[in-house]
Design a protein around this motif. Structure first.
Motif, mmCIF file in Angstrom:
data_model
loop_
_atom_site.group_PDB
_atom_site.id
_atom_site.type_symbol
_atom_site.label_atom_id
_atom_site.label_comp_id
_atom_site.label_asym_id
_atom_site.label_seq_id
_atom_site.Cartn_x
_atom_site.Cartn_y
_atom_site.Cartn_z
ATOM 1 N N UNK A 1 0.914 -1.156 0.101
ATOM 2 C CA UNK A 1 0.048 0.035 -0.098
ATOM 3 C C UNK A 1 0.630 1.238 -0.163
ATOM 4 N N UNK A 2 2.135 1.246 0.709
ATOM 5 C CA UNK A 2 2.873 2.416 0.669
ATOM 6 C C UNK A 2 3.585 2.626 -0.537
ATOM 7 N N UNK B 1 -4.947 2.330 7.196
ATOM 8 C CA UNK B 1 -4.968 3.158 8.363
ATOM 9 C C UNK B 1 -3.652 3.452 9.147
ATOM 10 N N UNK B 2 -3.459 4.688 9.742
ATOM 11 C CA UNK B 2 -2.345 4.772 10.378
ATOM 12 C C UNK B 2 -2.359 4.508 11.722
ATOM 13 N N UNK C 1 -2.268 -1.150 13.699
ATOM 14 C CA UNK C 1 -1.720 -2.400 14.289
ATOM 15 C C UNK C 1 -2.732 -2.723 15.377
ATOM 16 N N UNK C 2 -2.640 -1.836 16.188
ATOM 17 C CA UNK C 2 -3.649 -2.327 17.682
ATOM 18 C C UNK C 2 -4.923 -2.591 17.188
ATOM 19 N N UNK C 3 -5.562 -1.872 16.415
ATOM 20 C CA UNK C 3 -6.870 -2.164 15.766
ATOM 21 C C UNK C 3 -6.949 -3.613 15.052
ATOM 22 N N UNK C 4 -5.875 -3.798 14.331
ATOM 23 C CA UNK C 4 -5.857 -5.243 13.718
ATOM 24 C C UNK C 4 -5.713 -6.256 14.693
#
Length: 218
Positions: A72-73, A152-153, A156-159
């Protein structure tokens, strides 16, 4: 597809999110457990299947955010989305590359680390079988979570919050197979359920992941 798989495996290793990081975390978990619960051999033997499975699960979780993030980047994900390759196939290749660079090394290292936890002899084969059967489901589920959070910035935590509840059934039945095998009990029921979870995720989640990616890339 083969070229994409080879590229993803090389990127996983070069980016530092491949088998090295997962194995190191797996080793740390297994080494620290005896310090936390004590050196009692009987206790370690009883909890070894669950600890090994939990360590493998958390090790797989470490590199999930890299599945789509690098593509994505640099814009590669947009090019893949417009290529003739079906998005479901691309997602499946991403999941396979994650398993080959993270899940498979954990499967191979588990018997060695099982010695540190005094895993009973009959349990080694069932531990390897359960991990070999269950870790592909972890990679496929993790790929779905990575597709949900791509772009999303600090996702990682949301994942982790999204994926961990989905990992619970695989953890329960995988650890149960290893535990029953180590104790000489029947393993048919948890083994069949574990296989069903893996087959179901492989059959269904690539389509869900592809649909989510298409929405996120619009």
């Amino acid at each position: 597809m083969i070229a994409l798989l080879t590229r993803d495996m090389r990127l996983a290793v070069r980016a530092g999110g491949g088998f090295g990081l997962g194995l190191a975390f797996f080793l740390i978990v297994v080494v620290l457990v005896p310090f936390g619960v004590g050196p009692q051999s009987a206790l370690l033997s009883r909890i070894a299947p669950g600890i090994l499975w939990l360590g493998a699960l958390l090790a797989c979780l470490l590199s999930l955010d890299r599945i789509f993030a690098l593509d994505h980047e640099d814009g590669s994900l947009d090019l893949l989305a417009t290529s003739p390759l079906p998005m479901e196939g691309i997602v499946s290749v991403k999941a396979l590359a994650h398993w080959l660079t993270t899940g498979l090394p954990l499967v191979l290292a588990a018997p060695v680390l099982g010695v540190l936890l005094n895993l009973p002899g009959p349990g080694f084969g069932w531990l390897v079988l359960s991990l070999a059967l269950g870790t592909p489901a972890l990679s496929v589920i993790g790929t779905f979570g990575a597709a949900l959070t791509v772009g999303l910035k600090r996702g990682g935590l949301l994942l982790s919050l999204l994926v961990l509840p989905l990992y619970v059934p695989t953890l329960i039945f995988g650890a149960e197979v290893a535990r029953r095998g180590a104790e000489g009990l029947a393993v048919i029921t948890p083994l069949a359920l574990l296989a069903g979870i893996t087959c179901g995720t492989i059959a269904l989640l690539p389509f869900a992941s592809a649909a989510v990616l298409k929405v996120n890339l619009r």
